[in-house]
Design a protein around this motif. Structure first.
Motif, PDB file in Angstrom:
ATOM      1  N   PRO A 137       0.764  -1.273  -0.009  1.00  0.00           N
ATOM      2  CA  PRO A 137      -0.076  -0.104   0.033  1.00  0.00           C
ATOM      3  C   PRO A 137       0.716   1.101   0.047  1.00  0.00           C
ATOM      4  O   PRO A 137       0.537   2.205  -0.608  1.00  0.00           O
ATOM      5  CB  PRO A 137      -0.938  -0.067   1.442  1.00  0.00           C
ATOM      6  N   ILE A 138       2.145   1.211   0.807  1.00  0.00           N
ATOM      7  CA  ILE A 138       2.861   2.446   0.770  1.00  0.00           C
ATOM      8  C   ILE A 138       3.155   2.671  -0.599  1.00  0.00           C
ATOM      9  O   ILE A 138       3.524   3.732  -1.022  1.00  0.00           O
ATOM     10  CB  ILE A 138       3.840   2.140   1.618  1.00  0.00           C
ATOM     11  N   PHE A 139       3.783   1.643  -1.321  1.00  0.00           N
ATOM     12  CA  PHE A 139       4.558   1.832  -2.659  1.00  0.00           C
ATOM     13  C   PHE A 139       3.271   2.335  -3.552  1.00  0.00           C
ATOM     14  O   PHE A 139       3.334   3.154  -4.441  1.00  0.00           O
ATOM     15  CB  PHE A 139       4.989   0.558  -3.148  1.00  0.00           C
ATOM     16  N   MET A 140       1.901   2.000  -3.304  1.00  0.00           N
ATOM     17  CA  MET A 140       0.934   2.334  -4.466  1.00  0.00           C
ATOM     18  C   MET A 140       0.680   3.587  -4.255  1.00  0.00           C
ATOM     19  O   MET A 140       0.411   4.445  -4.946  1.00  0.00           O
ATOM     20  CB  MET A 140      -0.246   1.443  -4.037  1.00  0.00           C
ATOM     21  N   VAL A 141       0.780   4.020  -2.874  1.00  0.00           N
ATOM     22  CA  VAL A 141       0.382   5.637  -2.640  1.00  0.00           C
ATOM     23  C   VAL A 141       1.370   6.529  -3.341  1.00  0.00           C
ATOM     24  O   VAL A 141       1.165   7.380  -3.744  1.00  0.00           O
ATOM     25  CB  VAL A 141      -0.020   5.873  -0.966  1.00  0.00           C
ATOM     26  N   GLY A 142       2.584   5.913  -3.086  1.00  0.00           N
ATOM     27  CA  GLY A 142       3.801   6.869  -3.654  1.00  0.00           C
ATOM     28  C   GLY A 142       3.588   6.877  -4.930  1.00  0.00           C
ATOM     29  O   GLY A 142       4.011   7.811  -5.770  1.00  0.00           O
ATOM     30  N   TYR A 143       3.280   5.720  -5.506  1.00  0.00           N
ATOM     31  CA  TYR A 143       3.241   5.596  -7.154  1.00  0.00           C
ATOM     32  C   TYR A 143       2.134   6.590  -7.639  1.00  0.00           C
ATOM     33  O   TYR A 143       2.251   7.338  -8.561  1.00  0.00           O
ATOM     34  CB  TYR A 143       3.038   4.397  -7.678  1.00  0.00           C
ATOM     35  N   ALA A 144       0.890   6.441  -6.931  1.00  0.00           N
ATOM     36  CA  ALA A 144      -0.254   7.317  -7.313  1.00  0.00           C
ATOM     37  C   ALA A 144       0.044   9.035  -7.131  1.00  0.00           C
ATOM     38  O   ALA A 144      -0.267   9.527  -7.789  1.00  0.00           O
ATOM     39  CB  ALA A 144      -1.390   6.933  -6.262  1.00  0.00           C
ATOM     40  N   ILE A 145       0.729   9.149  -6.082  1.00  0.00           N
ATOM     41  CA  ILE A 145       1.347  10.638  -6.094  1.00  0.00           C
ATOM     42  C   ILE A 145       2.292  10.969  -7.046  1.00  0.00           C
ATOM     43  O   ILE A 145       2.068  12.221  -7.665  1.00  0.00           O
ATOM     44  CB  ILE A 145       1.869  10.957  -4.428  1.00  0.00           C
ATOM     45  N   ALA A 146       3.380  10.149  -7.272  1.00  0.00           N
ATOM     46  CA  ALA A 146       4.249  10.528  -8.251  1.00  0.00           C
ATOM     47  C   ALA A 146       3.602  10.575  -9.922  1.00  0.00           C
ATOM     48  O   ALA A 146       3.920  11.379 -10.723  1.00  0.00           O
ATOM     49  CB  ALA A 146       5.330   9.267  -8.468  1.00  0.00           C
ATOM     50  N   MET A 147       2.715  10.049 -10.221  1.00  0.00           N
ATOM     51  CA  MET A 147       2.109   9.719 -11.145  1.00  0.00           C
ATOM     52  C   MET A 147       0.700  10.472 -11.399  1.00  0.00           C
ATOM     53  O   MET A 147      -0.069  10.572 -12.507  1.00  0.00           O
ATOM     54  CB  MET A 147       1.567   8.316 -11.746  1.00  0.00           C
ATOM     55  N   ASN A 148       0.310  11.314 -10.271  1.00  0.00           N
ATOM     56  CA  ASN A 148      -0.813  12.035 -10.217  1.00  0.00           C
ATOM     57  C   ASN A 148      -2.216  11.124 -10.512  1.00  0.00           C
ATOM     58  O   ASN A 148      -2.858  11.761 -11.438  1.00  0.00           O
ATOM     59  CB  ASN A 148      -1.001  13.318 -10.945  1.00  0.00           C
ATOM     60  N   ASP A 149      -2.226   9.953  -9.943  1.00  0.00           N
ATOM     61  CA  ASP A 149      -3.293   9.224 -10.219  1.00  0.00           C
ATOM     62  C   ASP A 149      -3.933   8.995  -9.034  1.00  0.00           C
ATOM     63  O   ASP A 149      -3.777   7.775  -8.156  1.00  0.00           O
ATOM     64  CB  ASP A 149      -2.641   7.786 -11.068  1.00  0.00           C
ATOM     65  N   THR A 150      -4.977   9.697  -8.738  1.00  0.00           N
ATOM     66  CA  THR A 150      -5.907   9.424  -7.399  1.00  0.00           C
ATOM     67  C   THR A 150      -6.816   8.172  -7.458  1.00  0.00           C
ATOM     68  O   THR A 150      -7.042   7.812  -6.522  1.00  0.00           O
ATOM     69  CB  THR A 150      -6.676  10.657  -7.222  1.00  0.00           C
ATOM     70  N   ALA A 151      -6.781   7.569  -8.567  1.00  0.00           N
ATOM     71  CA  ALA A 151      -7.682   6.729  -8.471  1.00  0.00           C
ATOM     72  C   ALA A 151      -7.067   5.351  -7.844  1.00  0.00           C
ATOM     73  O   ALA A 151      -7.616   4.293  -7.243  1.00  0.00           O
ATOM     74  CB  ALA A 151      -7.845   6.067 -10.026  1.00  0.00           C
ATOM     75  N   ILE A 152      -5.501   5.440  -7.865  1.00  0.00           N
ATOM     76  CA  ILE A 152      -4.915   4.150  -7.167  1.00  0.00           C
ATOM     77  C   ILE A 152      -5.082   4.540  -5.563  1.00  0.00           C
ATOM     78  O   ILE A 152      -5.398   3.410  -4.787  1.00  0.00           O
ATOM     79  CB  ILE A 152      -3.470   4.154  -7.643  1.00  0.00           C
TER      80      ILE A 152
END
Length: 125
Positions: A67-82
């Motif tokens: 989950p931490i990696f997913m949230v980090g990826y979502a922030i980096a890619m600006n994808d709030t759906a994740i």
């Protein structure tokens, strides 16, 4: 004086016996406590040796980090759906039966060698 000696002899002998028994009782309690400490140390060593060739703690580390990696990826890619999907995952975990949540908690705790999981569970409530 002989009557006094006759009376004090058995009383002092009785007091001596009582003191000996009290000392032996304290020694037995001390030895029992020391055995508990030794048994605990042996358990820790046994568990450490058993975990040396096990990958379960690495598995749970990865699972807990996803989950931490997913949230980090979502922030980096600006994808709030994740982030929404991660939240849905936690909601789904929270909806699981309580007994299953406890078993999962104990399995993860045991994997990391956390003793006293029952005390941690009391803090959860």
């Amino acid at each position: 004086m002989s009557i006094l000696t006759t009376l004090l002899g058995p009383v002092s002998q009785l007091a001596g016996t009582w003191m000996e028994q009290r000392g032996a009782e304290k020694q037995a309690k001390h030895e029992a406590k020391m055995q508990v400490i030794r048994d605990g140390a042996e358990w820790e060593t046994t568990m450490a040796n058993a975990s040396a060739s096990s990958y379960k703690d690495e598995f749970w580390t990865v699972v807990l980090a996803i989950p931490i990696f997913m949230v980090g990826y979502a922030i980096a890619m600006n994808d709030t759906a994740i982030i929404d999907r991660v939240a849905m995952g936690f909601e789904a975990l929270n909806a699981l039966p309580e007994w299953y949540q406890y078993l999962l908690f104990l399995a993860v705790s045991a994997s990391f060698g956390i003793r006293g999981a029952d005390k941690l569970m009391k803090l959860r409530k």
